[in-house]
Scaffold this active site. Structure first.
Site, PDB file in Angstrom:
ATOM      1  N   HIS A 148       0.805  -1.237   0.000  1.00  0.00           N
ATOM      2  CA  HIS A 148       0.000   0.000   0.000  1.00  0.00           C
ATOM      3  C   HIS A 148       0.836   1.284   0.000  1.00  0.00           C
ATOM      4  O   HIS A 148       0.301   2.356  -0.265  1.00  0.00           O
ATOM      5  CB  HIS A 148      -0.928   0.043   1.226  1.00  0.00           C
ATOM      6  CG  HIS A 148      -1.940  -1.067   1.275  1.00  0.00           C
ATOM      7  ND1 HIS A 148      -2.820  -1.310   0.248  1.00  0.00           N
ATOM      8  CD2 HIS A 148      -2.210  -1.994   2.239  1.00  0.00           C
ATOM      9  CE1 HIS A 148      -3.599  -2.349   0.584  1.00  0.00           C
ATOM     10  NE2 HIS A 148      -3.239  -2.781   1.771  1.00  0.00           N
TER      11      HIS A 148
HETATM   12 ZN   LIG Z   1      -4.023  -7.191   3.252  1.00  0.00          ZN
END
Ligand SMILES: [Zn+2]
Length: 383
Positions: A148
């Site tokens: 992320h």
């Molecule tokens: Zn995850």
């Protein structure tokens, strides 16, 4: 206690050092460093590292230069300063942690943050280097998979995007790299960093963004400019189980990988797809996850495997032990080793319970997934 590796087994590297689990995001944070320590211990108890085709390598932290393969120099400096408890850059600019994704419950600033997180990046890079230098056929950077993190900010427990750093380094060596992310969360950081290039194919299967962080990863997000068609998303509804997940994977991933003809496959093996994971709602078991590991083993000419999510501490070590078993050609007995059981409880390596999805839900999910896969096939000109 181990069974020896198959004669044809690939040269497998496991990247690990205790510094990976000495510091973490804090006591109540779901990304517990203990996940890594327990995985290492379970593999050790099974004598997985004693097989002649296996090496355990202690990685070094990624250098600042290496981190800037994908991150801005400013962000790398900010992480270093915040990690030391500072609040001013060298050019006397006040650092507002929230501007860089820090200070929330997801991304607390913690002591040794820079060293710990750059070590995860260094681990994935070491795996990439060993693959490129033909020192191994498969490398498992189980502390990595921090998918992320963005170029200039932290997100979703991720500070440095080790998948992207390793991929960019390999692209710079002239390799074609395919990235396949089977974490339950969309691989948004990696997708974003390669959204405009045709040198990297990114594929993410994940619980759909309407029901889970980070909210992105719809079928119609397919890349931009030169990268058009090189980002592939397969969002899945809650309660997707082994059978339906594997069906979707097999419809989409093998034909895409075949068409792209990658030199290296990088897989993010988050195990938060498990039915007992506390943060998400897919319904895989260790049997389904093992079938995925076997698929990657068959599909990857060279294979850089990364860790990722997984927040049930009883599940993560078992599933990643099964993963490394596939990578190194070893089958471990189902009964957990006595030492491991004495410390952590549990009985068996593989799941012996199932998610208990009722027929009505299974049928509804299956038909939803069939229409999603049909849309992916149409958009990406498959079949
Ligand atoms: Zn995850």
């Amino acid at each position: 206690m181990n069974s020896s590796a198959k004669p044809s087994a690939r040269r497998a590297v496991f990247l690990s050092t205790p510094a990976l689990w000495e510091h973490g995001h804090g006591k109540n944070h779901p990304l517990k460093p203990e996940r890594l320590r327990r995985t290492f211990e379970l593999l050790e108890e099974y004598q997985a590292f004693a097989a002649p085709n296996v090496q355990v390598i202690a990685p070094e932290p990624a250098t600042e230069e290496e981190l800037t393969l994908v991150h801005s120099r400013h962000y790398v400096e900010v992480v270093r300063i915040l990690s030391l408890g500072g609040t001013w850059t060298e050019t006397r600019e006040y650092i507002q942690p929230m501007r860089y994704g820090f200070g929330s419950g997801d991304n607390p600033i913690f002591p040794e943050m820079y060293d710990t997180e750059s070590l995860k990046a260094g681990s994935s890079l070491t795996g990439a280097r060993m693959l490129v230098n033909d020192e191994c056929d498969v490398a498992f950077s189980y502390s990595g998979g921090m998918h992320h993190a963005m170029a200039g900010y932290a997100s979703g427990f991720c500070v440095f995007n080790d998948p992207a750093i390793a991929i960019q380094w390999m692209v710079n060596q002239g390799l074609r790299v395919a990235y396949v992310d089977v974490d339950v969360h969309h691989g948004d950081g990696v997708e974003t960093l390669f959204y405009e290039t045709d040198q990297v194919l990114t594929i993410s299967l994940h619980q759909d963004g309407h029901t889970l962080f980070p909210g992105t990863g719809s079928v119609t997000d397919t890349g931009f400019a030169d990268g058009e068609g090189y980002a592939v998303n397969v969002p899945l509804p809650p309660f997707t189980d082994d059978e339906t997940y594997l069906w979707a994977f097999n419809q989409v991933v093998p034909p895409l990988l075949e068409r792209f003809a990658a030199d290296v496959v990088v897989s993010q093996l988050g195990v938060d797809t498990h039915f007992q994971d506390p943060l998400a709602h897919l319904a895989l078991t260790t049997a389904g996850q093992t079938a995925l590991y076997e698929a990657f083993d068959a599909l990857s000419p060279r294979w850089l495997a990364l860790g990722g999510g997984g927040y049930n501490i009883d599940v993560v070590p078992r599933s990643w032990t099964l993963a490394f078993g596939v990578m190194s050609g070893q089958t471990f007995p189902d009964e957990l080793p006595p030492n491991y059981r004495a410390h952590y409880g549990g009985r068996e390596l593989r799941d012996h319970t199932d998610p208990g999805i009722d027929d009505h839900t299974r049928t509804r999910v299956r038909s939803k997934v069939e229409s999603i896969v049909a849309e992916v096939q149409k958009i990406h000109h498959l079949a």
